[in-house]
Design a protein around this motif. Structure first.
Motif, PDB file in Angstrom:
ATOM      1  N   ILE A 180       0.843  -1.211   0.000  1.00 44.34           N
ATOM      2  CA  ILE A 180       0.000   0.000   0.000  1.00 44.34           C
ATOM      3  C   ILE A 180       0.873   1.255   0.000  1.00 44.34           C
ATOM      4  CG2 ILE A 180      -1.682   1.301   1.337  1.00 44.34           C
ATOM      5  CD1 ILE A 180      -2.816  -1.377   2.300  1.00 44.34           C
ATOM      6  N   ASP A 181       1.895   1.250   0.883  1.00 45.21           N
ATOM      7  CA  ASP A 181       2.791   2.405   0.944  1.00 45.21           C
ATOM      8  C   ASP A 181       3.516   2.603  -0.382  1.00 45.21           C
ATOM      9  OD1 ASP A 181       1.992   2.725   3.536  1.00 45.21           O
ATOM     10  OD2 ASP A 181       3.761   1.763   4.411  1.00 45.21           O
ATOM     11  N   ALA A 182       3.924   1.471  -0.993  1.00 42.87           N
ATOM     12  CA  ALA A 182       4.629   1.581  -2.281  1.00 42.87           C
ATOM     13  C   ALA A 182       3.720   2.160  -3.359  1.00 42.87           C
ATOM     14  CB  ALA A 182       5.145   0.207  -2.698  1.00 42.87           C
ATOM     15  N   ARG A 183       2.457   1.721  -3.350  1.00 40.36           N
ATOM     16  CA  ARG A 183       1.516   2.262  -4.333  1.00 40.36           C
ATOM     17  C   ARG A 183       1.292   3.751  -4.104  1.00 40.36           C
ATOM     18  NH1 ARG A 183      -2.995  -2.649  -4.267  1.00 40.36           N
ATOM     19  NH2 ARG A 183      -1.730  -4.161  -5.456  1.00 40.36           N
ATOM     20  N   GLU A 184       1.120   4.115  -2.817  1.00 38.45           N
ATOM     21  CA  GLU A 184       0.945   5.539  -2.515  1.00 38.45           C
ATOM     22  C   GLU A 184       2.189   6.331  -2.912  1.00 38.45           C
ATOM     23  OE1 GLU A 184      -0.005   5.748   1.582  1.00 38.45           O
ATOM     24  OE2 GLU A 184      -2.075   5.013   1.341  1.00 38.45           O
ATOM     25  N   ALA A 185       3.366   5.748  -2.603  1.00 36.03           N
ATOM     26  CA  ALA A 185       4.597   6.437  -2.985  1.00 36.03           C
ATOM     27  C   ALA A 185       4.717   6.549  -4.500  1.00 36.03           C
ATOM     28  CB  ALA A 185       5.806   5.685  -2.411  1.00 36.03           C
ATOM     29  N   GLU A 186       4.285   5.487  -5.200  1.00 37.47           N
ATOM     30  CA  GLU A 186       4.326   5.518  -6.663  1.00 37.47           C
ATOM     31  C   GLU A 186       3.408   6.612  -7.211  1.00 37.47           C
ATOM     32  OE1 GLU A 186       3.607   2.506 -10.470  1.00 37.47           O
ATOM     33  OE2 GLU A 186       3.105   1.873  -8.430  1.00 37.47           O
ATOM     34  N   LEU A 187       2.201   6.702  -6.609  1.00 38.01           N
ATOM     35  CA  LEU A 187       1.276   7.750  -7.056  1.00 38.01           C
ATOM     36  C   LEU A 187       1.850   9.130  -6.774  1.00 38.01           C
ATOM     37  CD1 LEU A 187      -2.133   6.191  -5.900  1.00 38.01           C
ATOM     38  CD2 LEU A 187      -1.219   6.318  -8.224  1.00 38.01           C
ATOM     39  N   ARG A 188       2.461   9.262  -5.551  1.00 42.96           N
ATOM     40  CA  ARG A 188       3.072  10.557  -5.236  1.00 42.96           C
ATOM     41  C   ARG A 188       4.224  10.862  -6.183  1.00 42.96           C
ATOM     42  NH1 ARG A 188       2.423   8.701   0.136  1.00 42.96           N
ATOM     43  NH2 ARG A 188       4.642   8.155   0.232  1.00 42.96           N
ATOM     44  N   ALA A 189       4.998   9.810  -6.497  1.00 44.24           N
ATOM     45  CA  ALA A 189       6.121  10.016  -7.412  1.00 44.24           C
ATOM     46  C   ALA A 189       5.634  10.412  -8.802  1.00 44.24           C
ATOM     47  CB  ALA A 189       6.970   8.743  -7.479  1.00 44.24           C
ATOM     48  N   ILE A 190       4.551   9.723  -9.244  1.00 41.25           N
ATOM     49  CA  ILE A 190       3.992  10.065 -10.562  1.00 41.25           C
ATOM     50  C   ILE A 190       3.511  11.504 -10.576  1.00 41.25           C
ATOM     51  CG2 ILE A 190       2.092   9.572 -12.146  1.00 41.25           C
ATOM     52  CD1 ILE A 190       2.339   6.639 -11.349  1.00 41.25           C
ATOM     53  N   ALA A 191       2.834  11.904  -9.475  1.00 34.76           N
ATOM     54  CA  ALA A 191       2.343  13.285  -9.388  1.00 34.76           C
ATOM     55  C   ALA A 191       3.516  14.271  -9.389  1.00 34.76           C
ATOM     56  CB  ALA A 191       1.490  13.460  -8.133  1.00 34.76           C
ATOM     57  N   MET A 192       4.566  13.909  -8.616  1.00 34.68           N
ATOM     58  CA  MET A 192       5.736  14.790  -8.575  1.00 34.68           C
ATOM     59  C   MET A 192       6.414  14.854  -9.937  1.00 34.68           C
ATOM     60  SD  MET A 192       7.409  13.761  -4.884  1.00 34.68           S
ATOM     61  CE  MET A 192       8.816  14.815  -5.164  1.00 34.68           C
ATOM     62  N   VAL A 193       6.491  13.685 -10.617  1.00 31.30           N
ATOM     63  CA  VAL A 193       7.104  13.671 -11.950  1.00 31.30           C
ATOM     64  C   VAL A 193       6.310  14.547 -12.907  1.00 31.30           C
ATOM     65  CG1 VAL A 193       7.566  12.206 -13.950  1.00 31.30           C
ATOM     66  CG2 VAL A 193       8.236  11.451 -11.680  1.00 31.30           C
ATOM     67  N   GLU A 194       4.984  14.396 -12.838  1.00 32.97           N
ATOM     68  CA  GLU A 194       4.154  15.228 -13.712  1.00 32.97           C
ATOM     69  C   GLU A 194       4.349  16.709 -13.398  1.00 32.97           C
ATOM     70  OE1 GLU A 194       0.242  13.801 -13.112  1.00 32.97           O
ATOM     71  OE2 GLU A 194       0.474  12.013 -14.378  1.00 32.97           O
ATOM     72  N   GLU A 195       4.389  17.019 -12.083  1.00 30.61           N
ATOM     73  CA  GLU A 195       4.577  18.418 -11.689  1.00 30.61           C
ATOM     74  C   GLU A 195       5.934  18.935 -12.156  1.00 30.61           C
ATOM     75  OE1 GLU A 195       4.740  21.109  -7.582  1.00 30.61           O
ATOM     76  OE2 GLU A 195       4.225  18.969  -7.513  1.00 30.61           O
ATOM     77  N   LYS A 196       6.985  18.103 -11.922  1.00 33.56           N
ATOM     78  CA  LYS A 196       8.317  18.525 -12.336  1.00 33.56           C
ATOM     79  C   LYS A 196       8.433  18.595 -13.855  1.00 33.56           C
ATOM     80  CE  LYS A 196       9.999  18.949  -8.238  1.00 33.56           C
ATOM     81  NZ  LYS A 196      10.367  20.301  -7.726  1.00 33.56           N
ATOM     82  N   THR A 197       7.715  17.675 -14.536  1.00 36.38           N
ATOM     83  CA  THR A 197       7.732  17.708 -16.002  1.00 36.38           C
ATOM     84  C   THR A 197       7.135  19.013 -16.508  1.00 36.38           C
ATOM     85  OG1 THR A 197       7.551  15.298 -16.089  1.00 36.38           O
ATOM     86  CG2 THR A 197       6.978  16.519 -18.084  1.00 36.38           C
ATOM     87  N   GLN A 198       6.026  19.393 -15.870  1.00 35.49           N
ATOM     88  CA  GLN A 198       5.405  20.667 -16.257  1.00 35.49           C
ATOM     89  C   GLN A 198       6.350  21.831 -15.970  1.00 35.49           C
ATOM     90  OE1 GLN A 198       1.693  20.784 -14.171  1.00 35.49           O
ATOM     91  NE2 GLN A 198       0.757  19.145 -15.399  1.00 35.49           N
ATOM     92  N   GLU A 199       7.017  21.754 -14.775  1.00 41.45           N
ATOM     93  CA  GLU A 199       7.954  22.832 -14.443  1.00 41.45           C
ATOM     94  C   GLU A 199       9.123  22.854 -15.429  1.00 41.45           C
ATOM     95  OE1 GLU A 199       9.161  22.236 -10.456  1.00 41.45           O
ATOM     96  OE2 GLU A 199       7.211  22.744  -9.575  1.00 41.45           O
ATOM     97  N   LEU A 200       9.635  21.640 -15.776  1.00 43.66           N
ATOM     98  CA  LEU A 200      10.732  21.590 -16.735  1.00 43.66           C
ATOM     99  C   LEU A 200      10.305  22.090 -18.102  1.00 43.66           C
ATOM    100  CD1 LEU A 200      12.340  18.142 -15.813  1.00 43.66           C
ATOM    101  CD2 LEU A 200      13.309  20.417 -15.437  1.00 43.66           C
ATOM    102  N   ALA A 201       9.067  21.734 -18.472  1.00 46.24           N
ATOM    103  CA  ALA A 201       8.574  22.222 -19.758  1.00 46.24           C
ATOM    104  C   ALA A 201       8.502  23.745 -19.764  1.00 46.24           C
ATOM    105  CB  ALA A 201       7.199  21.609 -20.049  1.00 46.24           C
ATOM    106  N   ALA A 202       7.989  24.298 -18.647  1.00 50.23           N
ATOM    107  CA  ALA A 202       7.913  25.758 -18.553  1.00 50.23           C
ATOM    108  C   ALA A 202       9.313  26.364 -18.549  1.00 50.23           C
ATOM    109  CB  ALA A 202       7.148  26.154 -17.294  1.00 50.23           C
ATOM    110  N   SER A 203      10.237  25.693 -17.793  1.00 53.07           N
ATOM    111  CA  SER A 203      11.612  26.192 -17.756  1.00 53.07           C
ATOM    112  C   SER A 203      12.265  26.103 -19.133  1.00 53.07           C
ATOM    113  CB  SER A 203      12.434  25.396 -16.738  1.00 53.07           C
ATOM    114  OG  SER A 203      11.875  25.503 -15.445  1.00 53.07           O
ATOM    115  N   LYS A 204      11.943  25.011 -19.854  1.00 54.23           N
ATOM    116  CA  LYS A 204      12.492  24.863 -21.198  1.00 54.23           C
ATOM    117  C   LYS A 204      12.026  25.993 -22.097  1.00 54.23           C
ATOM    118  CE  LYS A 204      12.520  21.738 -25.161  1.00 54.23           C
ATOM    119  NZ  LYS A 204      12.001  20.469 -25.724  1.00 54.23           N
ATOM    120  N   VAL A 205      10.731  26.299 -22.004  1.00 52.34           N
ATOM    121  CA  VAL A 205      10.196  27.396 -22.817  1.00 52.34           C
ATOM    122  C   VAL A 205      10.894  28.699 -22.465  1.00 52.34           C
ATOM    123  CG1 VAL A 205       8.133  28.756 -23.319  1.00 52.34           C
ATOM    124  CG2 VAL A 205       7.983  26.252 -23.161  1.00 52.34           C
TER     125      VAL A 205
END
Length: 697
Positions: A421-446
């Motif tokens: 359960i913790d791993a799944r929650e951590a995976e979801l948090r990681a996915i959310a963080m990756v998406e957030e960081k991806t958006q930030e990187l995309a904005a930074s790239k622009v």
């Protein structure tokens, strides 16, 4: 049920059973001198109540002395002979008569660990006193070899004949050397002997098999859990098995069939080893070091007491030391029972099983010690309660291990589920963080692309501006230069003052033009990506042109130019504008950071090494601090001793970029206060370019 109620219940049951056994022992029939064996007898009859007892402290009384009547006999108890750990010898007297007809019987004497047992049997007519010559002698006991009669296997067996008209007199001398002094007698028909042996061996085999199975299970638990308490429990179970292997006569039958003191040593050492092993097991299983430190010290004493007991056994003094063991063992068993009951509800079923185990063991030990030690007139079978309770104790403790292991598995499974359960929650948090960081990187790239585009546009505009300035200034400067030349041509040779003014004007115009050209080239090659525009030139011509331009650009400079033998005519495949700006930047720094009291000459030497052109530029300037030499090629970095001199810190940074783009290397050596030497290594013409060049020439 709380532990005080459990303790009270166990104590009440134990007291009732003990009182019942004592009452049965005291209220049994009184001893008689004659036992009537009925005709056609085919069963088993206990004859303890018919025996008479005479003690022999000197251990020297013989059969003739007994027959002479010098020794007084008294009725033995219903339980037979039970003197405990005594150095006295004892004589037992028994008289048997058949109710009708002659019968062949077997007299069975237990236990088998009796050390010295001599049986005298005689047929005596009524009214005639017996004589020593009437008796048949049988020498038994574990200090003597097992008789080769086919019947003395599970007990000491003596064949006897009882008749209707004669008395069968039996005198038995019993003595102990290293064990307790106990003896119980039964008579049974020969036809029942094999059945009796089978029953005893089956019971003994079942007990030993059960203990060995529990021992194996405990070792399996130890292999799985690697817990010291499991190993101590297995050690204790093994020691208890050894004790009863001796009590049941198995050790004598298998290990010491030829007699001697071996069985005494085996039995006594096993008992004391069991005490030591049990003390360690109780301390570990009940966790006494953390839960009851004072109780843990008590069991440390018990372990040491067991070791001392083994030493006495090895020294042949077990009979002297063993009487102390009964109270000590019973005290330790009581302490273990009390502590286990106190902790019965600490850890659920595990501690409850521990409490049950040590409670039943306490009861079995109390009965066995009371019987074997002669502390109470209990029948021989009471000693076997220890065997039953030992199996129960091992079973309960092994069950406690199983419960603990099952609880550990359940906890492990819960932990695994929670981990998933913790791993799944951590995976979801990681996915959310990756998406957030991806958006930030995309904005930074622009943002970075916009900034880069703006920088490139700015650089392009600067280059365009410089080109415009250069173009706009070049035409007026050319006109001015032409008019100055015309003025100089019209002046007479004697007008030295005006001719000097014309030369200074020409030099200023040339320097201004060169400055514009250098600035224009710098602007072109300072872009985001350096792409060399290579061409083949002779190294000597290139360096000479650069120093000439540098002389116009740096009008106060004094260059000392030199070439090695092959360097001047060596072709080089490179971007001439890049090399020009690199060398001019180094020469500009040499002029800018020169010392007033030092020579103003700047050495510029060219040589060839390993397919590279090496350009060495040395000055006599202020030098660079040793710990800053590696940083002077960084963008906008300026040495700490040059802060008062105007500069941007981009000169050597641009030189390093140019050399890197050309595939070369830069090295800097400097001595603070004495000057700096810069080594530029630039690749020569590649082999395929040189081949094409030779063909064209």
């Amino acid at each position: 049920m709380k532990w005080p109620q459990v303790a009270a219940l166990v104590a009440a049951v134990a007291i009732i059973l003990v009182l019942f056994l004592l009452a049965a022992a005291q209220n049994g029939p009184k001893a008689r001198k004659l036992i009537i064996v009925p005709a056609g007898f085919a069963g088993v009859m206990g004859v303890n109540e018919g025996m008479e007892l005479s003690r022999d402290p000197s251990r020297r009384i013989t059969l003739p002395a007994i027959l002479s009547g010098s020794q007084r006999f008294q009725a033995a108890t219903r339980q037979g002979l039970n003197l405990g750990y005594s150095r006295d010898a004892a004589w037992l007297k028994l008289s048997l008569r058949s109710a009708r007809g002659a019968q062949r019987l077997l007299l069975s004497l237990t236990p088998t660990f009796v050390d010295l047992l001599t049986v005298h049997v005689a047929q005596v007519g009524r009214g005639r006193p017996p004589k020593p010559g009437d008796f048949q002698r049988f020498e038994l006991g574990d200090h003597r070899p097992i008789p080769d009669d086919g019947v003395s296997v599970a007990a000491h067996v003596v064949p006897i004949t009882v008749q209707e008209d004669k008395d069968t007199l039996i005198y038995m001398r019993v003595a102990s050397v290293g064990s307790s002094l106990n003896l119980s007698a039964e008579v049974h028909a020969e036809s029942r002997h094999i059945l009796r042996i089978s029953e005893n061996l089956l019971a003994n085999g079942l007990w030993i098999g059960a203990m060995l199975i529990l021992l194996l299970i405990q070792l399996v638990f130890f292999a799985l859990r690697r817990s010291s308490s499991d190993l101590y429990l297995a050690f204790s179970t093994f020691a208890a098995t050894l004790v009863y292997v001796g009590n049941l006569g198995v050790s004598r039958l298998l290990l010491f069939p030829y007699g001697g003191h071996g069985n005494d040593y085996f039995l006594s050492i096993s008992v004391w080893l069991g005490l030591t092993a049990s003390s360690f097991a109780v301390t570990s299983i009940l966790q006494l070091r953390s839960r009851a430190p004072m109780m843990a010290r008590l069991f440390q004493f018990g372990a040491l007491f067991g070791i001392v007991g083994m030493a006495f056994s090895v020294a042949g003094r077990n009979v002297q030391f063993a009487p102390l063991g009964g109270p000590v063992v019973l005290a330790l068993a009581t302490a273990a029972m009390v502590q286990s009951i106190r902790d019965a509800n600490v850890d659920g079923n595990t501690t409850r099983l521990n409490a049950a185990a040590y409670s039943v063991l306490w009861f079995g030990l109390m009965c066995s010690i009371a019987q074997r030690g002669g502390y109470a007139p209990l029948p021989d079978w009471v000693a076997h309660t220890y065997a039953v309770t030992t199996v129960l104790q091992a079973l309960f403790l092994t069950s406690a291990l199983a419960v603990r292991l099952r609880s550990a598995e359940r906890l492990n499974r819960l932990m695994q589920d929670q981990a998933i359960i913790d791993a799944r929650e951590a995976e979801l948090r990681a996915i959310a963080m990756v998406e957030e960081k991806t958006q930030e990187l995309a904005a930074s790239k622009v943002m970075a692309e916009d900034a880069l585009r703006a920088e490139l546009d700015s650089q392009a505009q600067q280059v365009q501006l410089m080109e415009i300035i250069s173009h706009q200034y070049r035409t007026p400067l050319a006109t001015i230069s032409s008019n100055v030349d015309s003025i100089g041509a019209s002046l007479p040779a004697s007008d030295l003052q005006n001719l000097d003014r014309v030369r200074r004007a020409k030099r200023g115009i040339t320097r201004l033009v060169e400055t514009l050209e250098v600035a224009l080239i710098r602007g072109r090659i300072q872009g985001h990506s350096l792409r060399p525009n290579r061409e083949v030139v002779l190294l000597g011509e290139l360096i000479s042109t650069i120093t000439s331009r540098a002389g116009d650009y740096l009008h106060k400079a004094n260059f000392d130019l030199s070439f090695s033998r092959s360097a001047r005519k060596t072709p080089i495949f490179t971007d001439t504008e890049m090399v020009t700006i690199a060398i001019i930047n180094i020469l500009e720094n040499a002029v800018k950071y020169g010392r007033p009291d030092a020579p103003d000459s700047i050495s510029l030497k060219c040589t060839i090494k390993d397919d590279c052109a090496v350009i060495i530029i040395a000055d006599h300037g202020v030098g660079i601090p040793p710990d800053e030499i590696s940083r002077v090629i960084e963008r906008s970095f300026r040495a700490s001793n040059t802060q008062t001199t105007e500069g941007s810190g981009l000169g050597l940074f641009l030189v390093n970029r140019i050399v890197d783009a050309l595939g070369g290397e830069i090295a800097i050596k400097s001595k603070l206060g004495h000057g700096t030497t810069v080594y530029l290594s630039i690749p020569l013409v590649p082999s395929e370019v040189a081949h094409n060049l030779d063909q064209s020439l």
